[in-house]
Motif scaffolding. Structure first.
Motif, PDB file in Angstrom:
ATOM      1  N   SER A 131      71.667  45.192  31.910  1.00  0.00           N
ATOM      2  CA  SER A 131      71.084  44.175  32.805  1.00  0.00           C
ATOM      3  C   SER A 131      71.838  44.198  34.126  1.00  0.00           C
ATOM      4  O   SER A 131      72.808  44.935  34.277  1.00  0.00           O
ATOM      5  CB  SER A 131      71.241  42.791  32.171  1.00  0.00           C
ATOM      6  OG  SER A 131      72.607  42.389  32.274  1.00  0.00           O
ATOM      7  N   ASN A 132      71.417  43.344  35.073  1.00  0.00           N
ATOM      8  CA  ASN A 132      72.155  43.231  36.342  1.00  0.00           C
ATOM      9  C   ASN A 132      73.181  42.092  36.295  1.00  0.00           C
ATOM     10  O   ASN A 132      73.667  41.644  37.338  1.00  0.00           O
ATOM     11  CB  ASN A 132      71.182  43.026  37.513  1.00  0.00           C
ATOM     12  CG  ASN A 132      70.509  41.672  37.482  1.00  0.00           C
ATOM     13  OD1 ASN A 132      70.449  41.032  36.421  1.00  0.00           O
ATOM     14  ND2 ASN A 132      70.009  41.216  38.622  1.00  0.00           N
ATOM     15  N   GLU A 164      66.816  42.861  39.977  1.00  0.00           N
ATOM     16  CA  GLU A 164      67.172  43.728  38.844  1.00  0.00           C
ATOM     17  C   GLU A 164      66.377  45.031  38.848  1.00  0.00           C
ATOM     18  O   GLU A 164      66.858  46.078  38.422  1.00  0.00           O
ATOM     19  CB  GLU A 164      66.994  42.991  37.511  1.00  0.00           C
ATOM     20  CG  GLU A 164      67.584  43.780  36.360  1.00  0.00           C
ATOM     21  CD  GLU A 164      67.598  43.043  35.044  1.00  0.00           C
ATOM     22  OE1 GLU A 164      66.505  42.770  34.507  1.00  0.00           O
ATOM     23  OE2 GLU A 164      68.704  42.742  34.542  1.00  0.00           O
TER      24      GLU A 164
END
Ligand code: CCH
Length: 304
Positions: free
Chosen positions: A208-209, A265
């Motif tokens: 994920s970011n 993202e």
């Protein structure tokens, strides 16, 4: 002909069936006895450390050759713990003996990213393995220690300069540096490996970011661990940042990309995929005997 017959008896997949290898890599990831429940993060670190030794100027290092099997690279302190990741992949290698270690390690990293919810990585086969050097003989094809980044450099401009020195030497740029650093959404530090301790995010087995979000939005308090190592912890004392991670906030160009990836993202996934794909290709010289001394495996079928 006889040798070919032997290979087919022991091999469970046809040479070049990278989808079969990917499937077995995915099947080895889940493990409730390992860290946060997945081998994925440490396999990503293996692929990165195998590749990140590349030096553009001398065209040495990189993932070709799978040189981390040999000293001095195997004993580089930066690679502490990666012996476990390499050992874990032995079962996959035994099932698919035709794949080179160099291809297996990089494919494992790319596959782990995808399996943990990350973007598709444009991985290409064709790396060969360097034969073991004769005892006591130093091989110029094994990179020296010290080419991987030092996490204690930071949080200020010394960290910024160090990251640039390490990554620019590989031929990667500032945007690659920040995009690749987002892999620290995954996994954790281990006191018995690097001396640092803990994960960067609360979801260390999901790509994920969140690394950028935590970096920007949390408060980072310097803490000296019992072993004397300095790192940064959030106020709840549950997640951490390395001094080198905080260096990404100490430079306007780095920070611009941190903010961009924290906000978007999708952009992070696109950039990470490009930069990680580039990283895995550094120094790969397909089909040249000089890369490993063994003839390279022909590329059969579509690239994954
Ligand atoms: Fe990293 N990393 N990394 N890192 N890293 C560590 C762990 C992981 C640095 C230092 C450390 C990248 C860049 C950097 C992963 C992926 C990437 C650890 C803890 C340190 C220290 C090791 C331990 O104790 O087990 C530094 C400095 C840099 C500077 O740029 C890049 C680039 C990538 C991949 C694209 C992953 C994943 C881990 C977690 C490993 C695990 O076992 O959970």
């Amino acid at each position: 002909v006889a040798a070919f017959g032997v290979a087919t008896v022991f091999s469970e997949s046809k040479a070049g069936d990278y989808e079969a290898v990917k499937k077995d890599i995915i099947d080895t990831l889940d493990d409730s006895d390992w860290d946060d429940g997945s081998w994925g993060p440490v396999l990503v670190r293996l692929a990165w450390h195998a590749s990140g030794t590349y030096e553009k100027k001398s065209k040495t290092g990189g993932s070709d050759g799978a040189t981390m099997r040999y000293a001095p690279e195997s004993t580089d302190g930066a690679n502490a713990g990666l012996d476990k990741a390499r050992a874990k992949l032995e079962a996959v290698k035994a099932k698919h003996p035709w794949i080179s270690y160099a291809d297996l390690w990089t494919l494992a990293g790319a596959t782990a990213i995808e399996a943990m919810g990350g973007p598709k990585i444009n991985w290409k086969p064709g790396r060969t393995d360097l034969p073991a050097p004769a005892p006591g003989v130093a091989s110029a094809k094994i990179p020296p220690n010290g080419r991987l980044p030092d996490a204690s450099k930071g949080p200020g401009v010394n960290g910024v300069d160090h990251l640039r020195f390490i990554f620019h030497k590989m031929g990667l740029d500032d945007r690659d540096i920040v995009a690749l650093s987002g892999a620290h959404a995954l996994g954790r530090c281990h006191p018995d490996r690097s001396g640092f301790d803990g994960p960067w995010t609360h979801s260390p087995i999901t790509f994920s970011n969140l690394y950028y979000v935590e970096l920007l939005e949390n408060f980072w308090i310097e803490k000296k661990l019992p072993n004397g190592v300095l790192q940064y912890r959030d106020p709840d004392d549950t997640i951490m940042m390395l001094p080198s991670d905080l260096a990404l906030l100490a430079d306007p160009v780095f920070k611009k990309w941190v903010v961009a990836y924290a906000r978007d993202e999708k952009l992070f996934f696109e950039d990470f995929s490009k930069s990680f794909g580039k990283l895995l290709e550094l120094g790969v010289t397909r089909g040249q005997a000089s890369s490993g001394g063994l003839s390279s495996i022909p590329i059969i079928g579509p690239l994954i």
